[in-house]
Scaffold this motif. Structure first.
Motif, PDB file in Angstrom:
ATOM      1  N   CYS A  57       0.861  -1.184   0.000  1.00  0.00           N
ATOM      2  CA  CYS A  57       0.000   0.000   0.000  1.00  0.00           C
ATOM      3  C   CYS A  57       0.896   1.232   0.000  1.00  0.00           C
ATOM      4  CB  CYS A  57      -0.889   0.005   1.243  1.00  0.00           C
ATOM      5  SG  CYS A  57      -2.075   1.354   1.279  1.00  0.00           S
ATOM      6  N   GLU A  61      -1.433   6.614   0.949  1.00  0.00           N
ATOM      7  CA  GLU A  61      -2.742   5.967   1.051  1.00  0.00           C
ATOM      8  C   GLU A  61      -2.847   5.184   2.355  1.00  0.00           C
ATOM      9  OE1 GLU A  61      -3.761   3.627  -2.395  1.00  0.00           O
ATOM     10  OE2 GLU A  61      -2.987   5.185  -3.725  1.00  0.00           O
ATOM     11  N   GLU A  96     -14.417  -6.730  -0.239  1.00  0.00           N
ATOM     12  CA  GLU A  96     -13.320  -5.858   0.174  1.00  0.00           C
ATOM     13  C   GLU A  96     -11.998  -6.620   0.190  1.00  0.00           C
ATOM     14  OE1 GLU A  96     -12.566  -2.153   3.135  1.00  0.00           O
ATOM     15  OE2 GLU A  96     -13.879  -3.739   3.860  1.00  0.00           O
ATOM     16  N   ASP A  99     -10.847  -6.912  -3.397  1.00  0.00           N
ATOM     17  CA  ASP A  99     -10.329  -5.623  -3.880  1.00  0.00           C
ATOM     18  C   ASP A  99      -8.927  -5.343  -3.328  1.00  0.00           C
ATOM     19  OD1 ASP A  99     -12.756  -5.252  -5.193  1.00  0.00           O
ATOM     20  OD2 ASP A  99     -13.533  -3.855  -3.682  1.00  0.00           O
ATOM     21  N   ILE A 100      -8.734  -5.595  -2.037  1.00  0.00           N
ATOM     22  CA  ILE A 100      -7.441  -5.320  -1.396  1.00  0.00           C
ATOM     23  C   ILE A 100      -6.353  -6.210  -1.979  1.00  0.00           C
ATOM     24  CG2 ILE A 100      -6.182  -5.581   0.792  1.00  0.00           C
ATOM     25  CD1 ILE A 100      -8.787  -4.526   2.168  1.00  0.00           C
ATOM     26  N   ALA A 102      -6.330  -7.756  -4.954  1.00  0.00           N
ATOM     27  CA  ALA A 102      -6.081  -7.393  -6.353  1.00  0.00           C
ATOM     28  C   ALA A 102      -5.253  -6.110  -6.441  1.00  0.00           C
ATOM     29  CB  ALA A 102      -7.403  -7.241  -7.105  1.00  0.00           C
ATOM     30  N   ASP A 103      -5.526  -5.146  -5.574  1.00  0.00           N
ATOM     31  CA  ASP A 103      -4.763  -3.901  -5.573  1.00  0.00           C
ATOM     32  C   ASP A 103      -3.301  -4.160  -5.213  1.00  0.00           C
ATOM     33  OD1 ASP A 103      -4.656  -0.959  -5.771  1.00  0.00           O
ATOM     34  OD2 ASP A 103      -4.206  -1.097  -3.633  1.00  0.00           O
ATOM     35  N   SER A 104      -3.063  -4.967  -4.208  1.00  0.00           N
ATOM     36  CA  SER A 104      -1.692  -5.279  -3.810  1.00  0.00           C
ATOM     37  C   SER A 104      -0.974  -6.049  -4.926  1.00  0.00           C
ATOM     38  CB  SER A 104      -1.699  -6.088  -2.504  1.00  0.00           C
ATOM     39  OG  SER A 104      -0.393  -6.277  -2.027  1.00  0.00           O
ATOM     40  N   TRP A 105      -1.684  -6.991  -5.559  1.00  0.00           N
ATOM     41  CA  TRP A 105      -1.119  -7.753  -6.677  1.00  0.00           C
ATOM     42  C   TRP A 105      -0.705  -6.812  -7.806  1.00  0.00           C
ATOM     43  CZ3 TRP A 105      -2.419  -8.290 -11.796  1.00  0.00           C
ATOM     44  CH2 TRP A 105      -1.833  -9.349 -12.502  1.00  0.00           C
ATOM     45  N   ARG A 106      -1.580  -5.851  -8.142  1.00  0.00           N
ATOM     46  CA  ARG A 106      -1.265  -4.894  -9.222  1.00  0.00           C
ATOM     47  C   ARG A 106       0.002  -4.100  -8.920  1.00  0.00           C
ATOM     48  NH1 ARG A 106      -6.870  -4.297  -9.204  1.00  0.00           N
ATOM     49  NH2 ARG A 106      -6.737  -2.467  -7.874  1.00  0.00           N
ATOM     50  N   GLN A 107       0.230  -3.788  -7.655  1.00  0.00           N
ATOM     51  CA  GLN A 107       1.416  -3.015  -7.292  1.00  0.00           C
ATOM     52  C   GLN A 107       2.701  -3.817  -7.470  1.00  0.00           C
ATOM     53  OE1 GLN A 107       1.021  -0.614  -3.635  1.00  0.00           O
ATOM     54  NE2 GLN A 107      -1.118  -1.270  -3.700  1.00  0.00           N
ATOM     55  N   GLY A 121      -8.624  -4.946 -12.828  1.00  0.00           N
ATOM     56  CA  GLY A 121      -8.924  -3.653 -12.244  1.00  0.00           C
ATOM     57  C   GLY A 121     -10.169  -3.718 -11.380  1.00  0.00           C
TER      58      GLY A 121
END
Length: 139
Positions: A57, A61, A96, A99-100, A102-107, A121
């Motif tokens: 993260c 943020e 949730e 979403d969390i 997938a967001d961490s994976w994208r980073q 996304g």
């Protein structure tokens, strides 16, 4: 999936199932705990007690999340200088959590994977297969 299921408390088994459904994710034990990586970069850890997770993260943020929802997010002392946040599983529903993760994976994912998987996304719990065995790398 019914709404009642998506609002149910999530567990470390849900974390593992969702994480391993993300492209090219592998599970590896490090520091005596499960960690999840994409292209060799870690994006998720599940500490020993399995009541929380640590995810990537951005610091700005992260600080906003911790201030806005301290019962859900916090920063472990040894991660204060890094771009990681802890998340209490009991405070999440399936959407949730999805979403969390997938967001961490994208980073952590390389640009090639981001380009190959634009659908990551936006994921819903229904997008995640139910039958992914724990510890099996998905590629």
């Amino acid at each position: 999936m019914s709404k009642s299921r998506s609002r149910a408390r999530v567990t470390s088994d849900d974390v593992r199932r969702i994480a391993l459904a993300l492209p090219e994710t592998v599970e590896k034990i490090a520091w005596s705990m499960p960690t999840f990586r994409v292209a060799g970069k870690m994006f998720l850890t599940v500490p020993d007690d399995e009541t929380s997770i640590a995810v990537r993260c951005p610091k700005i943020e992260r600080d906003e999340l911790v201030l806005a929802e301290p019962d859900k997010f916090w920063v472990a002392a040894h991660e204060a200088s890094s771009a990681w946040v802890r998340v209490r599983l009991a405070a999440l529903d399936a959407q949730e959590l999805t979403d969390i993760l997938a967001d961490s994976w994208r980073q952590a994912a390389p640009p090639r994977l981001l380009e190959e998987h634009p659908e990551l996304g936006v994921l819903t719990p229904e997008d995640i297969p139910e039958d992914i065995p724990a510890g099996i790398p998905r590629a």
